[in-house]
Structures are given as C-alpha cells and as structure tokens.
Design a protein around this motif. Structure first.
Motif, PDB file in Angstrom:
ATOM      1  N   THR A 103      12.576  -9.708   7.772  1.00 42.94           N
ATOM      2  CA  THR A 103      11.128  -9.757   7.927  1.00 42.94           C
ATOM      3  C   THR A 103      10.496  -8.917   6.834  1.00 42.94           C
ATOM      4  O   THR A 103      10.929  -7.807   6.558  1.00 42.94           O
ATOM      5  N   GLY A 104       9.444  -9.464   6.222  1.00 37.82           N
ATOM      6  CA  GLY A 104       8.912  -8.850   5.010  1.00 37.82           C
ATOM      7  C   GLY A 104       8.168  -7.558   5.209  1.00 37.82           C
ATOM      8  O   GLY A 104       8.298  -6.627   4.419  1.00 37.82           O
ATOM      9  N   GLY A 105       7.339  -7.460   6.241  1.00 38.65           N
ATOM     10  CA  GLY A 105       6.537  -6.255   6.392  1.00 38.65           C
ATOM     11  C   GLY A 105       5.915  -6.142   7.767  1.00 38.65           C
ATOM     12  O   GLY A 105       5.779  -7.130   8.487  1.00 38.65           O
ATOM     13  N   VAL A 106       5.547  -4.928   8.129  1.00 36.56           N
ATOM     14  CA  VAL A 106       4.890  -4.633   9.397  1.00 36.56           C
ATOM     15  C   VAL A 106       3.445  -4.249   9.098  1.00 36.56           C
ATOM     16  O   VAL A 106       3.186  -3.367   8.274  1.00 36.56           O
ATOM     17  N   ALA A 107       2.506  -4.906   9.748  1.00 40.29           N
ATOM     18  CA  ALA A 107       1.087  -4.708   9.449  1.00 40.29           C
ATOM     19  C   ALA A 107       0.470  -3.633  10.335  1.00 40.29           C
ATOM     20  O   ALA A 107       0.781  -3.519  11.525  1.00 40.29           O
ATOM     21  N   ARG A 108      -0.416  -2.853   9.736  1.00 39.34           N
ATOM     22  CA  ARG A 108      -1.222  -1.866  10.446  1.00 39.34           C
ATOM     23  C   ARG A 108      -2.613  -1.829   9.803  1.00 39.34           C
ATOM     24  O   ARG A 108      -2.810  -2.319   8.685  1.00 39.34           O
ATOM     25  N   VAL A 109      -3.582  -1.233  10.493  1.00 39.56           N
ATOM     26  CA  VAL A 109      -4.903  -1.011   9.932  1.00 39.56           C
ATOM     27  C   VAL A 109      -5.310   0.421  10.257  1.00 39.56           C
ATOM     28  O   VAL A 109      -5.083   0.900  11.382  1.00 39.56           O
ATOM     29  N   ALA A 110      -5.829   1.129   9.276  1.00 39.33           N
ATOM     30  CA  ALA A 110      -6.209   2.533   9.474  1.00 39.33           C
ATOM     31  C   ALA A 110      -7.442   2.616  10.375  1.00 39.33           C
ATOM     32  O   ALA A 110      -8.422   1.888  10.184  1.00 39.33           O
ATOM     33  N   LEU A 166       0.403  -1.345   0.171  1.00 39.18           N
ATOM     34  CA  LEU A 166       1.826  -1.624   0.326  1.00 39.18           C
ATOM     35  C   LEU A 166       2.583  -0.301   0.384  1.00 39.18           C
ATOM     36  O   LEU A 166       2.433   0.554  -0.498  1.00 39.18           O
ATOM     37  N   VAL A 167       3.387  -0.131   1.417  1.00 40.11           N
ATOM     38  CA  VAL A 167       4.179   1.087   1.596  1.00 40.11           C
ATOM     39  C   VAL A 167       5.627   0.725   1.289  1.00 40.11           C
ATOM     40  O   VAL A 167       6.227  -0.104   1.985  1.00 40.11           O
ATOM     41  N   THR A 168       6.202   1.331   0.272  1.00 41.89           N
ATOM     42  CA  THR A 168       7.515   0.909  -0.205  1.00 41.89           C
ATOM     43  C   THR A 168       8.609   1.969  -0.055  1.00 41.89           C
ATOM     44  O   THR A 168       9.780   1.653  -0.259  1.00 41.89           O
ATOM     45  N   THR A 211       0.861   1.582  -2.862  1.00 38.44           N
ATOM     46  CA  THR A 211       0.171   0.886  -3.944  1.00 38.44           C
ATOM     47  C   THR A 211      -0.852  -0.061  -3.334  1.00 38.44           C
ATOM     48  O   THR A 211      -0.550  -0.798  -2.387  1.00 38.44           O
ATOM     49  N   LEU A 212      -2.057  -0.065  -3.891  1.00 40.64           N
ATOM     50  CA  LEU A 212      -3.086  -0.990  -3.430  1.00 40.64           C
ATOM     51  C   LEU A 212      -2.852  -2.351  -4.082  1.00 40.64           C
ATOM     52  O   LEU A 212      -2.714  -2.447  -5.296  1.00 40.64           O
ATOM     53  N   LEU A 233       0.546  -2.664   4.799  1.00 41.60           N
ATOM     54  CA  LEU A 233       1.782  -3.407   5.022  1.00 41.60           C
ATOM     55  C   LEU A 233       2.964  -2.496   4.729  1.00 41.60           C
ATOM     56  O   LEU A 233       3.160  -2.080   3.589  1.00 41.60           O
ATOM     57  N   VAL A 234       3.710  -2.158   5.768  1.00 42.97           N
ATOM     58  CA  VAL A 234       4.922  -1.363   5.607  1.00 42.97           C
ATOM     59  C   VAL A 234       6.053  -2.317   5.246  1.00 42.97           C
ATOM     60  O   VAL A 234       6.500  -3.113   6.081  1.00 42.97           O
TER      61      VAL A 234
END
Length: 393
Positions: free
Chosen positions: A279-286, A47-49, A33-34, A304-305
């Motif tokens: 921990t809430g999320g793991v960040a990445r950038v395409a 957001l990757v859920t 979801t964006l 954000l995974v």
C-alpha cells in the motif's frame, strides 16, 4: 515558509520491487516534502518519507486526523468509518472487534487456513504445468478465509472482487469509486440483515447479536464494518502472497534456506512486509499548525505517510534495499502504527506463514515459468501486486 510544491505525486516505479526512486531521492534530502497531487483531489500534500517522522505522525491522533470528510484530506472517500473516524469514536468501534482478532482466535483459525491451503495445493498439483499461482492460490485463499470468517457466501466472490477492484483502481473516477463502495454496501446490507434474522457462528453474526441488537451500535455501522473487513481482509493478503512468492523466487538462496529451516518463515514474512509494503501511503490531515522536522504543516493541509518508503529508511533498516530473511524487520510500518494499526495483522501474518511454509514443503522444485520482466504487475491499482505468476515445479 513553504508556499509552493517542488514535486508531484504519484511518481512512477523503475524497479517493480522497489518504491519509486523519486521518493528515495526525497528521503535522502529531507523528511517531509510538499508535493502537488496529479490524481484524485489534485491538491498540495506533504509527503513523509522517513521512518521516525512517519511513525510519529501516525501516532499523533491529537494533531493529525483520519477524517476523509475534511476538505484537506488528500485521498478519495474512505471505505469505512473505522478508517475515517478518530479516537474516541474509532476506539469505540475498534474495541467491539478486538476479541475477534486476538491471538487465541487466530490460532483457532489456523487449522482451517491449513486445510484450505492443502486443498488448493492438491488442486494445483493435479493440474498441467505451468499454473498461475495468483489465480490458483493467492486469490482464492484469503477470499475463502475472510468469507468464512465473516459468514459471507463465497459463491459471490467474483462479484465482490470485481467491485473491490473498481473501488481500488487508479483509473476509476471518483464517481466510479463511490458507486463501487456503495455496491459493496448494498450487498453486505442484505447479508447483515440475514444475520439479524438468523445468526450463525461467524464474526458478523456475533457482532450483530452482541453490538447491534444490544444497542451498542447502529445497523448501518455493522454494514460499514463488514465492508471494511471484507475488502481489507483479502485484497492486501492476496497481493502480499503473490508478490511475496515472486520475491522469494527472485532470491533462490534464501528460498532454499526457508525450505531447509521452516522456523525462518515468521521472520521472512515480516521482511516481505517491510520490503514490499504494497500500500502506497496513509492519509492524514493536520487539525492545527504543526512543525515536523523543521517544516510547518498548516491546519487543514493533507499529509501522506509513505510507509513503503519509510520502510526503506537506512536510519532504521541498514542496507534497506537488500532483501534479507534474517533481518529483524518487526518494526516495519506495513500495518500502520498507533490507533489505526491494522486490526487484522495477526490474521494476515498467519495466512502468509501457512501458505509459504506449506507451498515450499510440497513443491521443492517451484520456479517461475516466465522471466520476471514478463510478470504483469498491478501498476494501475492502489494496492500493488501482480496479476499473474505462472510457475513450474
């Protein structure tokens, strides 16, 4: 094609033990979801859920980068280049540390962890009840262990914890976060320099002698790695121990099972890691245009995974909101996945096993001293947990 976000990030929790229900609702609808970030960089982020997509993105270092210097990276400055770098640079530095976190090294540390745990519990037993288990056990044990492992003086732990808290607080500005990270680096620079002049039997000394003095890496890299290990080596474990004990106290039947059968503790630790995922999320950038589950992530867009949400995906873990120490939870994502899988996961698991098994054995009547709704949770911190846990026995 998606052009506008439909939700905001972050969302509030309604139950302190569960991820925000808004994320669960997103997971029910679609894997990605964006969203519009309302903190930090205040930019759009995917957001990757769901579990399958989360695991796939974390494993895909070719198309998803960890580089926090990229403008599209959704979080603020990373603590270390070990987090920031992608393979092969990340792999190069990770291999330098691997031997320190292998099973045999962790097994050798277990006696020390047991001794420290026994000493802390001796002190607790001698105190007037109630006792705050966060201050008396969950906070000092991981701090003592990581300071001993790295060769960092424990008498500076209050300053280090204060600087770490400033760096991890949601209420800190970007400038305050940068300052706290720099302060930790300045302190550890002195420690590393002392190791170069007079190495001792600890991880930092072995790293300095084996990697820096041999020319395998720079002096600055040793400081950077020391900062990462110091912060990651105690903050997450502190909060998992405190929140994990509280979770078990909220499930007395399963707590009794663990008391009767200590062999269940290992599985209980993995279930706590899955169930809580602090921990809430793991960040990445395409790094290029990527289609994931029918959604197009453009090159330069942040991701954000949300592994705390993915760990509650019913497609992977049936009845995921039920805490169950008999569940096979070993495939949880609390330590991440892929090239950036937490290097200290064996140490964290071992500390939790020792603490839980010893605490339950020595304090069979352990119980909360206040109702659960009076426990102060760490909603203001990026690493979730509890501030206090007063108990009786």
């Amino acid at each position: 094609m998606d052009t506008r976000p439909t939700v905001t990030f972050p969302m509030p929790r309604s139950n302190p033990f569960d991820p925000p229900p808004g994320y669960t609702a997103l997971q029910d609808q679609e894997p990605l979801t964006l969203a519009r970030m309302t903190v930090g960089k205040r930019q759009d982020v995917w957001l990757v859920t769901r579990y399958e997509e989360a695991r796939a993105i974390l494993a895909d270092t070719a198309r998803f980068s960890s580089d926090s210097r990229d403008p599209g990276y959704p979080l603020v400055r990373a603590f270390s280049r070990m987090i920031r770098d992608d393979p092969p640079e990340h792999t190069h530095f990770r291999q330098m540390l691997t031997s320190e976190f292998l099973g045999r090294r962790i097994t050798a540390l277990q006696d020390d962890v047991q001794q420290l745990t026994d000493e802390l519990l001796d002190d607790i037993a001698a105190r007037e009840q109630p006792v705050d288990l966060v201050k008396a056990l969950a906070m000092p044990l991981p701090s003592l262990v990581i300071c001993r492992l790295l060769g960092v003086p424990y008498d500076e732990h209050e300053y280090l914890q204060q600087r770490t808290a400033a760096a991890l607080s949601k209420e800190s500005t970007s400038r305050q976060i940068d300052q706290a990270i720099d302060d930790l680096g300045d302190y550890l620079e002195k420690v590393v320099r002392a190791k170069m002049d007079a190495p001792t039997d600890d991880l930092l000394s072995r790293f300095v002698v084996g990697q820096v003095q041999s020319g395998q890496c720079r002096y600055e890299d040793a400081v950077d790695i020391a900062r990462l290990l110091l912060v990651a080596g105690h903050v997450t474990t502190v909060n998992m121990i405190g929140l994990g004990i509280l979770t078990l106290l909220q499930h007395p039947d399963q707590l009794d099972e663990l008391r009767r059968d200590p062999a269940l503790v290992g599985g209980a630790v993995d279930e706590l890691l899955r169930y809580l995922s602090i921990t809430g999320g793991v960040a990445r950038v395409a790094t290029e245009d990527v289609e994931v589950a029918g959604r197009l992530i453009r090159a330069g867009q942040g991701v954000l995974v949300l592994h705390s949400v993915a760990n509650r995906d019913p497609r992977e873990f049936p009845d995921p909101d039920r805490f169950d120490i008999h569940r096979d939870a070993r495939r949880h994502l609390a330590f991440g996945h892929g090239a950036h899988l937490c290097i200290g996961m064996l140490l964290a698991r071992m500390e939790m096993r020792v603490v839980l098994s010893t605490l339950l054995r020595r304090f069979p009547g352990l119980r909360p001293a206040v109702p659960a709704d009076e426990i102060p949770f760490r909603h203001e911190m990026r690493i979730y947990g509890i501030h206090e846990l007063p108990v009786l026995w």
